[in-house]
Design an enzyme around this catalytic site. Structure first.
Site: not given
Ligand SMILES: NC(=O)c1ccc[n+]([C@@H]2O[C@H](COP(=O)([O-])OP(=O)(O)OC[C@H]3O[C@@H](n4cnc5c(N)ncnc54)[C@H](O)[C@@H]3O)[C@@H](O)[C@H]2O)c1
Length: 359
Positions: A246, A118, A263, A182, A250, A239, A140, A224, A243, A234
């Protein structure tokens, strides 16, 4: 080292931004509860950064959970393996999860922490630029469902965030640029002076100059954190301004079935489309669009959508979850550095923006 803070009452937490944080056992230990620590990471990040973290946390009982890499593994099935590791490692309520990786690892580890017994503590150690400026801050958490992205999740604020800028040295160029989309978003939606700073230091950022990256990450997290502090769940609309770009983004990601476009790349085009639409509606001058286009191009981000008919993109935008009472809520600009929500944008104006953008 002076951390930023996110003001959420008893859920407030520090955000550290700087070099060498993964080896700072003192800082890491300072914000963790007493019990066992489960490091959740993936097969790409583990060989790079798990050894230094192991050393920094010497003396702690450590459980390690190394996941496969990729968005396709951000699923309930993979989440099950995190719970298996927590149970097998006898992590109790006084334990914590450390999320070491990009946004995929961070979202999954955060969601596991929200649910396990929990709710246990979770510290975020983001290693991509996108996760350092966006996903690690704000609470999130989610996994994907075959029916849609991030459909199953929870709000669960971390106990601390450590954005170690040294980890960006190994990040592929394309991932770095996607994160910059971003960063540019924050300037556009909240801080014209920061946008101008990004214009000046674009080459330092793509060249991974440490001081420039640190400033960009710190300012992005500040923006942020301030927005999340005002509207954690949100509900007020504040908040939702995060977006910006976005809804267009999307639609692009869905149109290409999440293949070939990161993305951040889709968000980059979305930022330009939002600026273009704002100009068409007379909310900003056309030169704002030109500045957005020029900055995106200079950091190597795309400025045109893929070859998808505008009507199809508009259809997908209408399916986005930011649709209320049949109206699409769009985040637009009423000046450079200030975003606003609009629910009254005529379809013809959106179609004109999409039609003019072209692939
Ligand atoms: N929670 C939120 O508020 C929020 C906001 C934006 C995005 N997201 C989520 O984040 C995700 C995308 O995150 P991302 O862009 O970090 O992608 P990711 O986590 O897939 O990382 C991108 C690639 O880089 C590699 N990697 C990570 N760190 C590295 C490093 N230091 N050196 C070499 N390789 C490395 C990873 O293994 C992966 O292959 C999506 O699932 C999206 O939905 C969440």
């Amino acid at each position: 080292m002076q951390p930023l803070s996110i003001a959420l009452g008893e859920r407030s937490y520090p955000i550290y931004v700087g070099r060498g944080l993964l080896s700072r056992g003192d800082l890491l230990q300072a914000h963790l509860p007493r019990g066992a620590v489960c490091v959740v990471t993936n097969v790409t990040v583990a060989p790079l950064y798990l050894p230094v973290l192991r050393q920094a946390l010497g003396g702690r009982r450590l459980v390690e959970c190394v996941l496969p890499d990729g968005e396709q593994h951000k699923s309930l099935a993979t989440l099950g393996t995190v719970f298996d590791a927590l149970v097998a490692g006898q992590v109790h309520r006084d334990g914590a999860i450390l999320a070491l990786g990009g946004g995929v690892v961070g979202d999954m580890a955060g969601f596991a922490a929200a649910c396990y017994q929990r709710g246990i503590a979770c510290a975020q150690l983001p290693t991509t630029l996108l996760s350092q400026v966006d996903s690690s801050v704000g609470g999130k958490t989610a996994v994907n469902h075959p029916g849609g992205k991030n459909l199953i999740g929870a709000f669960h604020q971390p106990c601390a965030v450590y954005a170690d800028t040294d980890t960006l040295a190994t990040l592929p160029d394309r991932e770095l640029r996607a994160g910059l989309a971003e960063v540019i978003k924050y300037g556009l939606l909240e801080d014209a002076a920061f946008f101008a700073w990004l214009e000046t230091y674009a080459a330092d950022l793509t060249g991974r100059e440490p001081a420039a990256l640190e400033h960009a990450i710190r300012r992005s997290c500040e923006i942020k954190a301030a927005v999340v502090a005002e509207d954690e769940r949100e509900t007020s609309g504040r908040r939702a301004l995060l977006n910006l770009g976005h809804t267009f983004g999307h639609a692009i990601e869905t149109a290409v079935h999440y293949r070939g476009w990161l993305h951040g790349e889709a968000v980059a085009v979305g930022l330009l489309l939002a600026a273009d639409l704002s100009a068409r509606l007379g909310m900003v001058d056309a030169d704002v669009c030109e500045r957005v286009r020029a900055l995106l191009s200079r950091v190597g981000l795309p400025v045109a959508p893929p070859a998808v008919p505008p009507a199809e993109l508009w259809r997908l935008m209408q399916m986005d979850k930011k649709v209320a009472d049949g109206r699409v809520t769009l985040v637009l600009l009423d000046r450079l550095g200030r975003a606003v929500l609009r629910t009254d944008v005529p379809e013809a104006a959106v179609m004109a923006t999409l039609g003019a953008a072209g692939p």
